[in-house]
Design a protein around this motif. Sequence first.
Motif, PDB file in Angstrom:
ATOM      1  N   ASN A   1       0.815  -1.210   0.000  1.00 36.56           N
ATOM      2  CA  ASN A   1       0.000   0.000   0.000  1.00 36.56           C
ATOM      3  C   ASN A   1       0.852   1.264   0.000  1.00 36.56           C
ATOM      4  O   ASN A   1       0.583   2.225  -0.730  1.00 36.56           O
ATOM      5  N   LEU A   2       1.894   1.265   0.833  1.00 36.82           N
ATOM      6  CA  LEU A   2       2.759   2.441   0.896  1.00 36.82           C
ATOM      7  C   LEU A   2       3.470   2.669  -0.432  1.00 36.82           C
ATOM      8  O   LEU A   2       3.622   3.817  -0.880  1.00 36.82           O
ATOM      9  N   GLU A   3       3.922   1.592  -1.049  1.00 32.25           N
ATOM     10  CA  GLU A   3       4.611   1.741  -2.333  1.00 32.25           C
ATOM     11  C   GLU A   3       3.668   2.292  -3.393  1.00 32.25           C
ATOM     12  O   GLU A   3       4.055   3.147  -4.204  1.00 32.25           O
TER      13      GLU A   3
ATOM     14  N   TRP B   1      -8.387  12.239  -4.572  1.00 29.29           N
ATOM     15  CA  TRP B   1      -9.823  11.957  -4.577  1.00 29.29           C
ATOM     16  C   TRP B   1     -10.079  10.454  -4.688  1.00 29.29           C
ATOM     17  O   TRP B   1     -11.068   9.951  -4.145  1.00 29.29           O
ATOM     18  N   VAL B   2      -9.187   9.715  -5.334  1.00 26.10           N
ATOM     19  CA  VAL B   2      -9.326   8.256  -5.398  1.00 26.10           C
ATOM     20  C   VAL B   2      -9.152   7.651  -4.005  1.00 26.10           C
ATOM     21  O   VAL B   2      -9.885   6.736  -3.606  1.00 26.10           O
ATOM     22  N   ILE B   3      -8.190   8.169  -3.249  1.00 26.64           N
ATOM     23  CA  ILE B   3      -7.974   7.676  -1.885  1.00 26.64           C
ATOM     24  C   ILE B   3      -9.189   7.975  -1.009  1.00 26.64           C
ATOM     25  O   ILE B   3      -9.619   7.130  -0.205  1.00 26.64           O
ATOM     26  N   LEU B   4      -9.767   9.161  -1.162  1.00 33.82           N
ATOM     27  CA  LEU B   4     -10.948   9.511  -0.377  1.00 33.82           C
ATOM     28  C   LEU B   4     -12.119   8.581  -0.687  1.00 33.82           C
ATOM     29  O   LEU B   4     -12.780   8.062   0.234  1.00 33.82           O
ATOM     30  N   ILE B   5     -12.380   8.329  -1.970  1.00 36.72           N
ATOM     31  CA  ILE B   5     -13.468   7.424  -2.348  1.00 36.72           C
ATOM     32  C   ILE B   5     -13.185   6.002  -1.870  1.00 36.72           C
ATOM     33  O   ILE B   5     -14.078   5.301  -1.362  1.00 36.72           O
ATOM     34  N   GLY B   6     -11.928   5.566  -2.014  1.00 38.16           N
ATOM     35  CA  GLY B   6     -11.580   4.228  -1.547  1.00 38.16           C
ATOM     36  C   GLY B   6     -11.761   4.056  -0.059  1.00 38.16           C
ATOM     37  O   GLY B   6     -12.225   3.007   0.410  1.00 38.16           O
ATOM     38  N   LEU B   7     -11.427   5.074   0.720  1.00 38.80           N
ATOM     39  CA  LEU B   7     -11.620   4.999   2.164  1.00 38.80           C
ATOM     40  C   LEU B   7     -13.106   4.937   2.526  1.00 38.80           C
ATOM     41  O   LEU B   7     -13.493   4.236   3.469  1.00 38.80           O
ATOM     42  N   ILE B   8     -13.938   5.666   1.775  1.00 44.89           N
ATOM     43  CA  ILE B   8     -15.381   5.609   2.042  1.00 44.89           C
ATOM     44  C   ILE B   8     -15.920   4.212   1.754  1.00 44.89           C
ATOM     45  O   ILE B   8     -16.677   3.636   2.554  1.00 44.89           O
ATOM     46  N   PHE B   9     -15.518   3.626   0.610  1.00 46.05           N
ATOM     47  CA  PHE B   9     -15.950   2.266   0.291  1.00 46.05           C
ATOM     48  C   PHE B   9     -15.442   1.270   1.332  1.00 46.05           C
ATOM     49  O   PHE B   9     -16.172   0.366   1.759  1.00 46.05           O
TER      50      PHE B   9
ATOM     51  N   PRO C   1     -12.122  15.480  -8.994  1.00 46.37           N
ATOM     52  CA  PRO C   1     -11.762  14.265  -9.736  1.00 46.37           C
ATOM     53  C   PRO C   1     -11.138  14.612 -11.091  1.00 46.37           C
ATOM     54  O   PRO C   1     -11.700  15.366 -11.884  1.00 46.37           O
ATOM     55  N   LYS C   2      -9.966  14.037 -11.340  1.00 49.09           N
ATOM     56  CA  LYS C   2      -9.267  14.325 -12.584  1.00 49.09           C
ATOM     57  C   LYS C   2      -8.254  13.229 -12.841  1.00 49.09           C
ATOM     58  O   LYS C   2      -7.591  12.762 -11.914  1.00 49.09           O
ATOM     59  N   LEU C   3      -8.165  12.802 -14.097  1.00 53.21           N
ATOM     60  CA  LEU C   3      -7.175  11.814 -14.521  1.00 53.21           C
ATOM     61  C   LEU C   3      -6.435  12.398 -15.723  1.00 53.21           C
ATOM     62  O   LEU C   3      -6.937  12.383 -16.847  1.00 53.21           O
ATOM     63  N   SER C   4      -5.273  12.915 -15.491  1.00 49.17           N
ATOM     64  CA  SER C   4      -4.482  13.500 -16.564  1.00 49.17           C
ATOM     65  C   SER C   4      -3.046  13.036 -16.419  1.00 49.17           C
ATOM     66  O   SER C   4      -2.572  12.752 -15.325  1.00 49.17           O
ATOM     67  N   GLY C   5      -2.371  12.953 -17.514  1.00 51.76           N
ATOM     68  CA  GLY C   5      -0.997  12.486 -17.480  1.00 51.76           C
ATOM     69  C   GLY C   5      -0.900  11.009 -17.793  1.00 51.76           C
ATOM     70  O   GLY C   5      -1.880  10.255 -17.748  1.00 51.76           O
TER      71      GLY C   5
ATOM     72  N   ALA D   1      -4.709   1.106  -9.062  1.00 50.62           N
ATOM     73  CA  ALA D   1      -3.845   0.527  -8.029  1.00 50.62           C
ATOM     74  C   ALA D   1      -4.157   1.101  -6.651  1.00 50.62           C
ATOM     75  O   ALA D   1      -4.192   0.382  -5.655  1.00 50.62           O
ATOM     76  N   LEU D   2      -4.411   2.410  -6.592  1.00 53.65           N
ATOM     77  CA  LEU D   2      -4.782   3.029  -5.308  1.00 53.65           C
ATOM     78  C   LEU D   2      -6.088   2.458  -4.765  1.00 53.65           C
ATOM     79  O   LEU D   2      -6.213   2.155  -3.574  1.00 53.65           O
ATOM     80  N   LEU D   3      -7.083   2.340  -5.650  1.00 54.19           N
ATOM     81  CA  LEU D   3      -8.377   1.821  -5.219  1.00 54.19           C
ATOM     82  C   LEU D   3      -8.252   0.387  -4.734  1.00 54.19           C
ATOM     83  O   LEU D   3      -8.837  -0.002  -3.701  1.00 54.19           O
ATOM     84  N   GLY D   4      -7.493  -0.426  -5.451  1.00 52.80           N
ATOM     85  CA  GLY D   4      -7.304  -1.816  -5.018  1.00 52.80           C
ATOM     86  C   GLY D   4      -6.551  -1.921  -3.710  1.00 52.80           C
ATOM     87  O   GLY D   4      -6.872  -2.761  -2.859  1.00 52.80           O
TER      88      GLY D   4
END
Length: 242
Positions: free
Chosen positions: A69-71, A86-94, A221-225, A234-237
Motif C-alpha cells: 500500500n505504501l509503495e 480523490w481516489v484515496i478519499l473514495i476508496g476509504l469511504i468504500f 476528480p481528474k485523470l491527466s498524465g 492501483a490506489l483503489l485496489g
Amino acid sequence: MASVLRQQQQPAGSGGNNRVVAVNATPPNNILHIHADASSNHEKKGWKKFLSFIGPGFLVSLAYLDPGNLETDLQAGANHRYELLWVILIGLIFALIIQSLAANLGVSTGKHLSEICKAEYPRLVRYCLWLLAELAVIAADIPEVIGTAFALNILFHIPVWGGVLVTGCSTLLLLGLQRFGVRKLELLISTLVFVMAACFFGEMSYVKPPASGVIKGMFTPKLSGQGATADAIALLGALVMP
C-alpha cells in the motif's frame, strides 16, 4: 435521612391508638461499601471491555500500512502529486462501508464471513470462494514480501534473498507470539503502528504540503498524465483490499 417517621395504625376495635414509630432507613455501612465496590468494578469492566476492542482495531489498521500500500501511494504521489487524492478519499469511504457491514454481520450473528458463506452457499460456490481467497492472499503477500526485501536492501544493503528470509522469519516470530497470548501480539502491533504514525507526522512536518493543493486533489476528480488511470486503479485496489 437517618430515620423516617411512620404512623402505625392499630386495628379497629382493639382500643389502641395511633402511634408514631421511628424507623431507621439508613443502610448498613457494609452495604454501602458493597455498592461502591460494585460500581467501581462495573466501571473497570467497561474500560477493560473498551480496551479489548482497541487491540483488534490496531491489527486491522495494520493492513493499510503494509509495504504494498505504501509503495502504491508513494508511486502515485511521485507521478501525479496531489491529483489522485480523490481516489484515496473514495476508496476509504468504500472501505469504511465494507468494514462496517462486516462488523455488523459479526456482531449480529456471532460468526465471521467464512462461516456465513459456508452456511449459506452450496458446495461449488464455497470451493470457488476458497480458491479466490487463496489467490488473493498469495497476490497480496508477494508484493509485501518483495517490497520489504527491497526496503531492507535500500536501507541496510541486505541482499534481496536475505531480505526475503528476514521477512519470513519475522512473520514466523509474530505468529509465535500468539503462544504467549493474543494481547502480547496486539501490544507489539500497536507499538509498530505508533512508530509509523510518528514517522508519518514527522515527514508531514518536514515536507509541509500546501493545503490548497491537497484540498483540490481530494475534491476535484481528474485523470491527466501518462499512467494516471493505472495508478488510480492501483490506489483503489490497495485501499479496498484490506
